[in-house]
Design a protein around this motif. Structure first.
Motif, short mmCIF file in Angstrom:
data_model
loop_
_atom_site.label_atom_id
_atom_site.label_comp_id
_atom_site.label_asym_id
_atom_site.label_seq_id
_atom_site.Cartn_x
_atom_site.Cartn_y
_atom_site.Cartn_z
N ALA A 124 0.83 -1.21 0.00
CA ALA A 124 0.00 0.00 0.00
C ALA A 124 0.86 1.25 0.00
CB ALA A 124 -0.92 0.00 1.21
N GLY A 125 0.48 2.19 -0.84
CA GLY A 125 1.02 3.54 -0.82
C GLY A 125 -0.04 4.49 -0.32
N ARG A 126 0.18 5.78 -0.53
CA ARG A 126 -0.79 6.76 -0.08
C ARG A 126 -2.07 6.68 -0.90
NH1 ARG A 126 -3.49 9.92 3.49
NH2 ARG A 126 -4.20 11.85 2.55
N MET A 127 -1.96 6.60 -2.21
CA MET A 127 -3.13 6.64 -3.08
C MET A 127 -3.33 5.36 -3.88
SD MET A 127 -2.60 10.49 -4.49
CE MET A 127 -2.28 11.82 -3.34
N LEU A 128 -2.28 4.52 -3.94
CA LEU A 128 -2.34 3.32 -4.75
C LEU A 128 -1.91 2.11 -3.93
CD1 LEU A 128 -0.48 4.70 -7.92
CD2 LEU A 128 -2.97 4.58 -7.58
N VAL A 129 -2.36 0.95 -4.36
CA VAL A 129 -1.87 -0.32 -3.84
C VAL A 129 -1.20 -1.04 -5.00
CG1 VAL A 129 -2.48 -2.55 -2.83
CG2 VAL A 129 -3.68 -0.48 -2.10
N TYR A 130 0.05 -1.42 -4.82
CA TYR A 130 0.82 -2.06 -5.89
C TYR A 130 0.64 -3.57 -5.82
CZ TYR A 130 4.88 -3.26 -8.80
OH TYR A 130 5.69 -3.76 -9.78
N LEU A 131 0.35 -4.19 -6.97
CA LEU A 131 0.19 -5.64 -7.09
C LEU A 131 1.28 -6.16 -8.02
CD1 LEU A 131 -3.69 -5.60 -7.74
CD2 LEU A 131 -2.52 -5.78 -5.53
N PRO A 132 2.44 -6.53 -7.49
CA PRO A 132 3.57 -6.88 -8.36
C PRO A 132 3.35 -8.10 -9.23
CG PRO A 132 4.06 -7.38 -6.06
CD PRO A 132 2.80 -6.60 -6.06
N HIS A 133 2.42 -8.99 -8.85
CA HIS A 133 2.22 -10.22 -9.61
C HIS A 133 0.95 -10.23 -10.44
CE1 HIS A 133 4.80 -12.02 -6.18
NE2 HIS A 133 5.56 -11.79 -7.23
N TYR A 188 7.44 5.58 -5.90
CA TYR A 188 7.77 5.11 -4.55
C TYR A 188 7.53 3.61 -4.42
CZ TYR A 188 6.60 3.95 0.29
OH TYR A 188 6.48 3.33 1.51
N LEU A 189 6.40 3.13 -4.92
CA LEU A 189 6.07 1.71 -4.79
C LEU A 189 7.00 0.84 -5.62
CD1 LEU A 189 2.17 2.03 -4.85
CD2 LEU A 189 3.57 1.30 -2.91
N ALA A 246 5.44 12.81 6.03
CA ALA A 246 4.28 13.39 5.35
C ALA A 246 4.71 14.32 4.22
CB ALA A 246 3.40 14.13 6.34
N GLY A 247 5.83 15.03 4.43
CA GLY A 247 6.31 15.92 3.37
C GLY A 247 6.65 15.18 2.10
N ARG A 248 7.02 13.91 2.25
CA ARG A 248 7.36 13.11 1.06
C ARG A 248 6.15 12.42 0.46
NH1 ARG A 248 11.70 8.04 0.97
NH2 ARG A 248 11.61 7.65 -1.28
N TYR A 249 5.24 11.93 1.32
CA TYR A 249 4.14 11.10 0.81
C TYR A 249 2.76 11.73 0.95
CZ TYR A 249 7.85 7.63 1.10
OH TYR A 249 9.05 6.96 0.96
#
Length: 489
Positions: A124-133, A188-189, A246-249
């Motif tokens: 999970a990121g701030r706005m997205l969830v990464y599904l590598p597979h 980031y992800l 928070a400044g980064r994400y």
């Protein structure tokens, strides 16, 4: 309804309270020696495959082996062409003992059960969830507008790098996000996943390859919203860490994070500790004079609504209706505050008016809508009960802060002194048939000994005459009421 977030930091635990109008609505606790594991990635080793249960135990380096079901293996979600598998492949054809396996915890250990695992990896990121597979792009159904969902999907597809083979899920926080914010989350992800893959190659199984964010960071990522007025932290060092993070994400909330340096403890400003104490009680008082009784069992949680001393309505039906309306709001708050999950049965006071039932159900659903946890609510059953479920992903507040009572062994009651007296007399009779001591000595709590000296003295004397041995008494102040010993002298 505007919310404030209070973050209490100590070396041994982090506590987060979400308040609305100065009243605690939700509580999260993370202790340094027992941090939650949901979201963590492990390079595990298959310890045992159970074909009969279509599941396996996986050693991930924890005290108890974790558990994975065949439905949680990604090979059974995607076929070779990336489509849904027609029929699940048996687990014994996918896993073997000693096999290394990248897994993610989807449910923390509960009671005697180990963690629940999945190979459907998601980060999970701030706005997205990464599904590598998984190659697809999905959008959260909680984004109400179909046009908005389609627009977000198209934008993400355009921003997605051409060499990207993984997929994404767009979270609700992405509503109104700019392309730059989405692109930053993607970058980031991808960097994070590259770091995880590097750890997998150099670390042996079992080992941890990724640990989810701290509770304070997850609060900024998942719980801070446009309705959040302020985020108060009582540690200067952690405040700066959160501002940097928070400044980064999450730059939009940086100006709401501030260090609390008041003389009173942070949680005292909203009486959070008092609310915690009340949340550990069975009985919850309502302002009208009614009350709730909340009982949590292994299988389900029951909530019973009572009018108590409330007689403020114009008639009895009106009194019941107003009590149930107030209870509906209180129940929703208690579910969040106590983090109650699983099957929940609500026993409102019986109402004959169908309009009143509909209004109470509407009030309940309205209050529950503020809860971030997924749930389902049915209407009133033929027995007048409301059945609902609330997703359970971590221990309830009571399980986190309490342990079974050593006196009553979690029964909620103890045997009476008279019951124990008769049990002791039967035990002496049993012992007299097997042994031939000079004397029997009863060592017990004060209440039991007092009863032997008073109302049960005749029965004890009759037993002494029957067995032909003297019976003496000794008080042991350290004994609980049900604890006793019979000493053969």
């Amino acid at each position: 309804m505007t919310e404030d977030i209070l973050i209490n930091i100590t070396p041994f635990e982090t506590r987060v309270a979400i308040t609305a109008n100065g009243i605690a609505q939700e509580l999260h606790i993370e202790r340094s020696i027992q941090r939650g594991h949901v979201g963590n990635l492990y390079l595990g080793r298959v310890a045992r495959v159970l074909p009969g249960m279509q599941s396996a135990f996986v050693d991930i380096g924890q005290e108890r082996a974790a558990f994975i079901h065949v439905s949680d293996l990604r090979q059974n979600r995607l076929g070779r062409a990336g489509t849904e598998a027609i029929a699940p492949t048996p687990i014994e054809k996918l896993l073997f003992e000693g096999q290394s396996l990248l897994v993610q915890v989807i449910k923390d250990p509960l009671g005697t059960k180990g963690a629940r695992l999945s190979t459907h990896i998601s980060i999970a990121g701030r706005m997205l969830v990464y599904l590598p597979h998984e190659p697809h792009i999905g959008v959260s159904q909680r984004i109400g507008s179909e046009d908005e969902r389609n627009a977000l999907r198209d934008r993400l597809q355009a921003l997605r790098p051409t060499d990207e083979t993984g997929g994404f899920i767009v979270r609700t926080q992405a509503e109104g996000a700019t392309d730059e914010e989405l692109a930053a989350d993607i970058a980031y992800l991808r960097i994070l996943w590259a770091e995880i893959q590097a750890r997998i190659k150099r670390q042996p199984a079992p080992s941890t390859v990724y640990t989810d964010l701290t509770l304070a960071q997850r609060v900024l990522r998942d719980m801070a919203s446009p309705d959040t007025c302020s985020i108060s932290v009582d540690s200067r060092a952690v405040t700066q860490e959160l501002i940097d993070w928070a400044g980064r994400y999450t730059p939009s909330i940086v100006d709401r994070i501030h260090h609390y340096g008041g003389n009173r403890p942070l949680f005292d400003t909203a009486n959070v500790d008092e609310e915690i104490a009340r949340a550990l009680s069975r009985r919850v008082e309502l302002k009208s004079g009614g009350y709730l009784i909340i009982d949590q069992t292994e299988a389900l949680t029951t909530v019973d609504v009572n009018t108590g001393g409330y007689v403020g309505g114009r008639n009895f039906d009106d009194t019941i209706f107003k009590t149930n309306l107030e209870a509906a709001v209180a129940i929703a708050r208690q579910l969040r505050l106590r983090n109650l999950g699983g099957i929940i049965i609500l026993d409102f006071i019986d109402m004959d008016d169908e309009g009143h039932k509909a209004s109470v159900l509407d009030e309940l659903n309205k209050a529950l809508s503020r809860d971030r946890t997924r749930m389902t609510v049915s209407g009133f059953s033929q027995l007048g009960l409301v059945e609902m479920t609330r997703k359970r992903t971590r221990d309830s507040l009571a399980h986190q802060l309490c342990e079974p009572c050593p006196t009553c062994a979690s029964r909620g009651s103890v045997r009476t002194p008279r019951t124990l007296c008769y049990e002791i007399l039967r035990e002496i009779l049993r012992e007299a048939r097997q042994f031939n001591p000079k004397e029997f000595r009863i060592v017990a709590a004060q209440a039991v000994i007092d009863l032997f000296l008073e109302e049960e003295s005749q029965h004890m004397a009759m037993l002494g005459d029957f067995v032909g041995k003297p019976i003496s008494l000794q008080v042991e102040a350290a004994y609980a009421q049900e604890h006793y010993d019979i000493v053969l002298l």
